[in-house]
Write an enzyme that holds these catalytic residues in place. Structure first.
Site: not given
Ligand code: ZN
Length: 415
Positions: A186, A270, A326, A342, A352
């Site tokens: 990333d 990416e 998840c 989360c 990151d």
């Protein structure tokens, strides 16, 4: 595949004069040929351009000095113009990958100078010297060995006044042992790169450190009278600073990309909309200073050289929003949020590292869903252009000689 090997050399005063003359002739031939192309309805052929801008031009009073230099780089100059036009048209038609290519431009006396010699125009001797046609012997600093006999050499004088020889050599990609490791990377501003195994790399940001000095030098330059010697000197100081910035950045990027390629079989990155982000004025300098684009190019090239698999996932993949444990999508997060929890599974994520893991997963999923009949993990077996599935990934071919010739050695391949 073809790679460039670049070495610095220090010409004698006499050779410097001859080189200046050679660069001048190459530039004039290029500019004459380009002017001719611009006037013509239909693009003249390579032969036609050579005839009019070299052979016939030598007989003209204002161009008779073209006879004083080797004809090889002049012919190359015309050929390079043809390639420049081809790249432009290919880019226009979408046949060419990567950044949009503009129309070839006129060359200036004050910018970087170069001349390219093919095998007829130079010879690497056994005593470590290189013979250049009508220039003589020069002795480059052999920082590393040339792996094979080069097919061409470009003589470069950069804005700072440094001389380089850049050889094009055919090399065999080395198949490194497959260690089955894969990594997601990333790219960011705070940390240059964060990998899916949790490592973070800070960028040197060479321009940021020198911004004050650069501004001072530029103010100084702006005050000098045009065409004066002092202006030339001030200009050189600015160029020197930029060269230092570029070298520091390239050194960092080369070391990091080599490390990543050495340690992993599959590398997933990416696809960032760099040119779009640079248009954001608040971020543009910081982003340009990082060198994301160069980093990607280095990874692409080096992965071909070492038989690695390089993948790019779509920029629309919600890598920073999804929980890597998840798969719950937590919605958009402001850039300032470095850590989050989360809501579904309660996992605490570093922004990151979580994104890097998602990038790796997105790259990996397209693999398992690919069209190959054998199930399971095909990593390392899948061909370079293997793709498929709902995640868009692209693998990119190496830069070939023709595409790099016109703007040679922004990056020489090895560090
Ligand atoms: Zn979760």
């Amino acid at each position: 595949m073809k790679a460039r090997y670049r070495y610095r050399f220090y010409p004698t005063v006499g050779q410097q004069q001859k080189l200046a003359q050679l660069f001048g002739c190459v530039r004039v031939v290029w500019n004459d040929a380009l002017a001719l192309c611009k006037q013509s309805q239909k693009l003249p052929s390579n032969g036609e351009l050579q005839k009019r801008c070299i052979t016939q031009a030598k007989k003209l009073e204002g161009r008779s000095w073209l006879k004083d230099v080797s004809v090889v780089p002049l012919q190359q100059s015309v050929a390079d113009l043809g390639v420049a036009y081809k790249n432009f048209f290919d880019s226009l038609k979408g046949k060419r990958k990567g950044r949009k290519v503009n129309l070839p431009k006129f060359k200036k006396r004050t910018s970087r100078q170069s001349a390219r010699l093919t095998q007829r125009g130079f010879r690497v001797k056994n005593n470590g010297k290189v013979y250049l046609a009508k220039i003589g012997d020069v002795k480059p600093i052999w920082s590393r060995e040339l792996p094979a006999i080069p097919s061409s050499v470009t003589i470069i004088k950069d804005c700072e006044g440094r001389y380089f020889l850049s050889f094009v050599v055919e090399i065999n990609p080395q198949q490194r042992p497959n260690n089955n490791k894969s990594i997601g990377v990333d790219l960011g501003i705070t940390d240059f790169a964060t990998t899916s195994n949790g490592e973070k790399y800070k960028a040197p940001k060479p321009l940021k450190r020198r911004l004050k000095r650069l501004r001072k030098l530029q103010r100084n330059l702006a005050r000098k009278t045009k065409g004066s010697r002092r202006r030339e000197k001030a200009k050189k100081r600015v160029a020197k600073l930029h060269a230092k910035v570029k070298d520091t950045r390239a050194d960092f990027l080369h070391k990091l990309s080599t490390k990543i390629i050495r340690e992993n079989q599959t590398i997933v990155l990416e696809d960032l909309n760099v040119s779009g982000m640079v248009k954001n004025r608040k971020l543009s300098r910081a982003i340009s200073d990082l060198g994301w684009r160069d980093f990607r190019t280095m990874l692409e090239t080096k992965s071909v050289m070492y038989g690695r698999e390089f993948k790019v996932i779509s920029r629309w993949e919600p890598t920073s929003q999804t929980c890597s444990c998840c798969g719950f999508r937590g919605g958009k997060k402001e850039l300032g949020i470095r850590e989050w929890t989360c809501l579904n599974c309660g996992a605490v994520h570093d922004r990151d590292i979580n994104a890097a893991i998602n990038i790796l997963v997105a790259g990996g999923q397209s693999e398992t869903q690919s069209a190959f009949p054998i199930g399971g993990n095909l990593r390392g077996v899948a061909p370079l252009n293997g793709r498929g599935g709902r995640h868009k990934t692209t693998t990119v071919a190496a830069t070939c000689e023709t595409s790099t010739q016109l703007e040679p050695v922004q990056l020489s391949l090895f560090g």
